[in-house]
Write a protein that holds these residues in place. Structure first.
Motif, PDB file in Angstrom:
ATOM      1  N   VAL A 170       0.844  -1.189   0.000  1.00 25.22           N
ATOM      2  CA  VAL A 170       0.000   0.000   0.000  1.00 25.22           C
ATOM      3  C   VAL A 170       0.884   1.245   0.000  1.00 25.22           C
ATOM      4  CG1 VAL A 170      -1.841   1.247   1.202  1.00 25.22           C
ATOM      5  CG2 VAL A 170      -1.723  -1.247   1.384  1.00 25.22           C
ATOM      6  N   VAL A 171       0.558   2.202  -0.884  1.00 26.63           N
ATOM      7  CA  VAL A 171       1.243   3.487  -0.943  1.00 26.63           C
ATOM      8  C   VAL A 171       0.199   4.598  -0.815  1.00 26.63           C
ATOM      9  CG1 VAL A 171       3.105   2.607  -2.394  1.00 26.63           C
ATOM     10  CG2 VAL A 171       1.082   3.630  -3.469  1.00 26.63           C
ATOM     11  N   GLY A 172       0.674   5.815  -0.564  1.00 33.64           N
ATOM     12  CA  GLY A 172      -0.244   6.944  -0.491  1.00 33.64           C
ATOM     13  C   GLY A 172       0.500   8.257  -0.395  1.00 33.64           C
ATOM     14  N   PRO A 173      -0.222   9.358  -0.615  1.00 33.20           N
ATOM     15  CA  PRO A 173       0.376  10.687  -0.504  1.00 33.20           C
ATOM     16  C   PRO A 173       0.809  10.971   0.942  1.00 33.20           C
ATOM     17  CG  PRO A 173      -1.766  10.792  -1.614  1.00 33.20           C
ATOM     18  CD  PRO A 173      -1.636   9.421  -1.037  1.00 33.20           C
ATOM     19  N   ALA A 174       1.977  11.582   1.094  1.00 36.70           N
ATOM     20  CA  ALA A 174       2.526  11.846   2.426  1.00 36.70           C
ATOM     21  C   ALA A 174       1.595  12.691   3.287  1.00 36.70           C
ATOM     22  CB  ALA A 174       3.888  12.522   2.301  1.00 36.70           C
ATOM     23  N   ASP A 175       0.871  13.617   2.668  1.00 39.03           N
ATOM     24  CA  ASP A 175       0.015  14.506   3.455  1.00 39.03           C
ATOM     25  C   ASP A 175      -1.398  13.960   3.662  1.00 39.03           C
ATOM     26  OD1 ASP A 175      -0.808  14.834   0.841  1.00 39.03           O
ATOM     27  OD2 ASP A 175      -0.985  17.009   0.966  1.00 39.03           O
ATOM     28  N   GLN A 176      -1.629  12.708   3.283  1.00 37.46           N
ATOM     29  CA  GLN A 176      -2.916  12.047   3.512  1.00 37.46           C
ATOM     30  C   GLN A 176      -2.665  10.667   4.119  1.00 37.46           C
ATOM     31  OE1 GLN A 176      -4.509  12.615  -0.622  1.00 37.46           O
ATOM     32  NE2 GLN A 176      -6.311  13.299   0.508  1.00 37.46           N
ATOM     33  N   ALA A 180      -8.684  -1.132 -16.297  1.00 35.87           N
ATOM     34  CA  ALA A 180      -8.826  -1.896 -15.063  1.00 35.87           C
ATOM     35  C   ALA A 180      -8.925  -1.007 -13.829  1.00 35.87           C
ATOM     36  CB  ALA A 180      -7.671  -2.879 -14.913  1.00 35.87           C
ATOM     37  N   GLY A 181      -8.511   0.243 -13.938  1.00 31.92           N
ATOM     38  CA  GLY A 181      -8.585   1.134 -12.788  1.00 31.92           C
ATOM     39  C   GLY A 181      -8.122   2.529 -13.144  1.00 31.92           C
ATOM     40  N   THR A 182      -8.633   3.489 -12.414  1.00 30.25           N
ATOM     41  CA  THR A 182      -8.238   4.884 -12.586  1.00 30.25           C
ATOM     42  C   THR A 182      -8.075   5.508 -11.217  1.00 30.25           C
ATOM     43  OG1 THR A 182      -9.506   5.055 -14.649  1.00 30.25           O
ATOM     44  CG2 THR A 182      -8.865   7.118 -13.592  1.00 30.25           C
ATOM     45  N   VAL A 183      -7.039   6.310 -11.069  1.00 31.32           N
ATOM     46  CA  VAL A 183      -6.833   7.086  -9.854  1.00 31.32           C
ATOM     47  C   VAL A 183      -6.949   8.552 -10.237  1.00 31.32           C
ATOM     48  CG1 VAL A 183      -5.114   7.772  -8.126  1.00 31.32           C
ATOM     49  CG2 VAL A 183      -5.361   5.373  -8.747  1.00 31.32           C
ATOM     50  N   PHE A 184      -7.647   9.314  -9.424  1.00 28.59           N
ATOM     51  CA  PHE A 184      -7.811  10.741  -9.648  1.00 28.59           C
ATOM     52  C   PHE A 184      -7.020  11.486  -8.581  1.00 28.59           C
ATOM     53  CE2 PHE A 184     -11.442   8.634 -11.451  1.00 28.59           C
ATOM     54  CZ  PHE A 184     -11.631   9.289 -12.663  1.00 28.59           C
ATOM     55  N   LEU A 185      -6.015  12.234  -9.015  1.00 31.74           N
ATOM     56  CA  LEU A 185      -5.176  13.025  -8.123  1.00 31.74           C
ATOM     57  C   LEU A 185      -5.464  14.499  -8.349  1.00 31.74           C
ATOM     58  CD1 LEU A 185      -1.773  11.187  -8.740  1.00 31.74           C
ATOM     59  CD2 LEU A 185      -3.414  10.771  -6.900  1.00 31.74           C
ATOM     60  N   THR A 186      -5.320  15.302  -7.317  1.00 31.92           N
ATOM     61  CA  THR A 186      -5.486  16.745  -7.460  1.00 31.92           C
ATOM     62  C   THR A 186      -4.188  17.443  -7.095  1.00 31.92           C
ATOM     63  OG1 THR A 186      -6.337  17.014  -5.213  1.00 31.92           O
ATOM     64  CG2 THR A 186      -7.961  16.690  -6.964  1.00 31.92           C
ATOM     65  N   THR A 187      -4.027  18.632  -7.633  1.00 33.52           N
ATOM     66  CA  THR A 187      -2.850  19.449  -7.384  1.00 33.52           C
ATOM     67  C   THR A 187      -3.264  20.913  -7.400  1.00 33.52           C
ATOM     68  OG1 THR A 187      -0.634  20.009  -8.179  1.00 33.52           O
ATOM     69  CG2 THR A 187      -2.270  19.458  -9.857  1.00 33.52           C
ATOM     70  N   ASP A 188      -2.493  21.747  -6.740  1.00 34.12           N
ATOM     71  CA  ASP A 188      -2.773  23.187  -6.745  1.00 34.12           C
ATOM     72  C   ASP A 188      -2.339  23.842  -8.042  1.00 34.12           C
ATOM     73  OD1 ASP A 188      -3.832  23.081  -4.171  1.00 34.12           O
ATOM     74  OD2 ASP A 188      -1.885  23.469  -3.236  1.00 34.12           O
TER      75      ASP A 188
END
Length: 137
Positions: free
Chosen positions: A45-51, A84-92
């Motif tokens: 499992v991985v994830g954004p450092a601020d979440q 097979a999958g999509t990830v939605f990331l946001t940025t400023d």
């Protein structure tokens, strides 16, 4: 209360996926455990450092008994097409993130473009999963 914890993406190679998500996207490892008693099953499992409470499970395509060979191959084919999958990331700042990720070797299939909801771009991980990077209005 029910809360969101993890989403799963199928990956061809967990080590390559780990390198991509940490080395190129800058995410951190949440969990990396191999269970010999379960045939060497690896929970990665991985994830954004601020979440810290959100994670993406990078799941290897299983073989028997979970999936027969034909089904596993069909899954790999769907993955290669990006379905097979999509990830939605946001940025400023989508343009700045595009430049930064491109410099790290991420190959975008869609450069940042203005859309009614913001600035949107897209790329794929090494397994073909689609990733959208959006600066939301």
């Amino acid at each position: 209360m029910i809360r969101f914890a993890h989403a799963q993406l199928w990956v061809h190679d967990q080590d390559a996926a780990l390198e991509f998500y940490t080395g190129k996207l800058g995410m951190e490892v949440r969990t990396d455990v191999t269970m010999p008693e379960m045939g060497g099953f690896r929970w990665l499992v991985v994830g954004p450092a601020d979440q810290p409470d959100v994670g993406i499970v990078l799941m290897a395509v299983p073989g028997p008994p979970m999936l027969d060979d034909r089904s596993a191959e069909q899954l790999r084919e769907v993955m290669a097409k990006g379905y097979a999958g999509t990830v939605f990331l946001t940025t400023d700042d989508c343009h700045a993130s595009y430049r930064e990720l491109s410099a790290r070797g991420v190959e975008f299939v869609e450069k940042p473009e203005e859309r009614p909801y913001g600035i949107d771009s897209g790329f794929r991980d090494p397994s073909g999963n689609q990733i959208r990077l959006t600066q939301v209005k």
